[in-house]
Structure formats: structure tokens, C-alpha cells
Write an enzyme that holds these catalytic residues in place. Sequence first.
Site, PDB file in Angstrom:
ATOM      1  N   GLN A  79      17.698 -14.716  30.330  1.00  0.00           N
ATOM      2  CA  GLN A  79      17.772 -16.142  30.021  1.00  0.00           C
ATOM      3  C   GLN A  79      19.176 -16.571  29.588  1.00  0.00           C
ATOM      4  OE1 GLN A  79      16.359 -16.166  25.341  1.00  0.00           O
ATOM      5  NE2 GLN A  79      14.894 -16.756  26.909  1.00  0.00           N
ATOM      6  N   SER A  80      20.099 -15.618  29.485  1.00  0.00           N
ATOM      7  CA  SER A  80      21.452 -15.909  28.990  1.00  0.00           C
ATOM      8  C   SER A  80      22.381 -16.342  30.120  1.00  0.00           C
ATOM      9  CB  SER A  80      22.029 -14.665  28.302  1.00  0.00           C
ATOM     10  OG  SER A  80      23.411 -14.815  28.075  1.00  0.00           O
ATOM     11  N   PRO A  81      22.931 -17.564  30.061  1.00  0.00           N
ATOM     12  CA  PRO A  81      23.886 -17.971  31.090  1.00  0.00           C
ATOM     13  C   PRO A  81      25.149 -17.135  31.071  1.00  0.00           C
ATOM     14  CG  PRO A  81      23.889 -19.543  29.277  1.00  0.00           C
ATOM     15  CD  PRO A  81      22.736 -18.616  29.038  1.00  0.00           C
TER      16      PRO A  81
END
Length: 213
Positions: free
Chosen positions: A12-14
Site C-alpha cells: 500500500q506504500s507509494p
Amino acid sequence: MARQIDYYFSLQSPWAYIGHKPFTRLVSIYDLKVNYRPVLLVDLFSETGGLPLAKRHPVRQRYRLIELQRWRDKRGLNFHLQPANWPFNGRLADGVVIAMLEAGLDPEPFLQRAYPAVWELELNLADPATLVKLADDAGLPGRQLMERSGSDAISAAYEQNRQNALDAGVFGSPGYVLDGEVFWGQDRIELLEDALKSGRKPYSSVVEGPESG
């Protein structure tokens, strides 16, 4: 013997997505062994004094959007700043990666599809069917991995990764740990490469006093 890096991240981490290609380039150049450690971000943030995006001051939220555009250009990527299916609960997707590791499978073909699936294709990585297809497309047993992802054993491994991250001094995604030295954020990849290239000893937060005499 190949040098090892502990790679803490969440799908979920850009920033993990933005840094993944340059990170894999370093892995190839320096023949590194990667210990993949998906980690629950929300708990990690709260335990180390960080705030979830929605709770940050508007000034910080606006600046984050500027940074995303800068790094999109810098890394030569083309992604949505606010993709349709983000934020999402990363437990299932991260659990699929842990299930791969448990089975002795290489998660890299999956990661190379899953990261852009979120940010470029706007797919929902909280959706089991999406995860199964991404794994299948990577040549992995998607249905089997998906079923294993929700198990208590995978939850325990996920929690252990969180504890290992805290013990290592990692507080966000991505976190790269080389010889005990933490490099936090994809914008530290160049510093990580400097450390690999020079072969220097790891820096420490323990500050030595002046020598006596």
C-alpha cells in the site's frame, strides 16, 4: 558470500512502489540477497510517533502530493497521485507475499506486477480475485497463496515482521537495512548504493565521546 538486505515494505506504500525498480537494480548490480519483510504500516507509524495520512496537517498532505509528482518525474514513472482503490487494507496483499516466502517462492515477479497494479492500473489489492490473477500472471499458484494468506500462521509472521522492524529501528515503508544500518525511504536509495559501493562500515546512532588523553 552475497551481502544481505532486509527489505521492509507494504504494497500500500507509494514510496515502496516508486523505489522498487531502482532497488532491484542495486540487487542485481551488487548481487544482493534480499530478505523480504512485508510489514503493517498503521501499527508501525503509531508505535514510532508517525501519523496516518488522513490525520496529518493539510500542509503536510499538500506537500506529499508535490513530492509524489517530483519523484514520478525523477524515476520516469507514470502513475495516479490518488488512485481509485487507495488507500486499502494491505493485510491480504502483504500476506500473499509472506505466503510466497513461506513456500520458498520468489515474490519478485508478483511485486513487479502488484505495485503498478495499484498506482498505474488502479486495481484493488484488497480484492482476493485481483490478487489471485496477479499471482497467476506471475507464474505463481494464486488460489493456493490467497487461501494461505488469511491464515493465523501468516498473521503471526506479519506481526513478527512488525516487531523485527521496530527492533531494527525501521519506522516506515520502504526500509532497507544493510548490516544493521537503516535507510528509510526510496529517496535514500542513492545513499544505500554509496554504502554498497564503498564497502564502508555501517553508521551507528551511538555517538562516541571525545577521546581522552
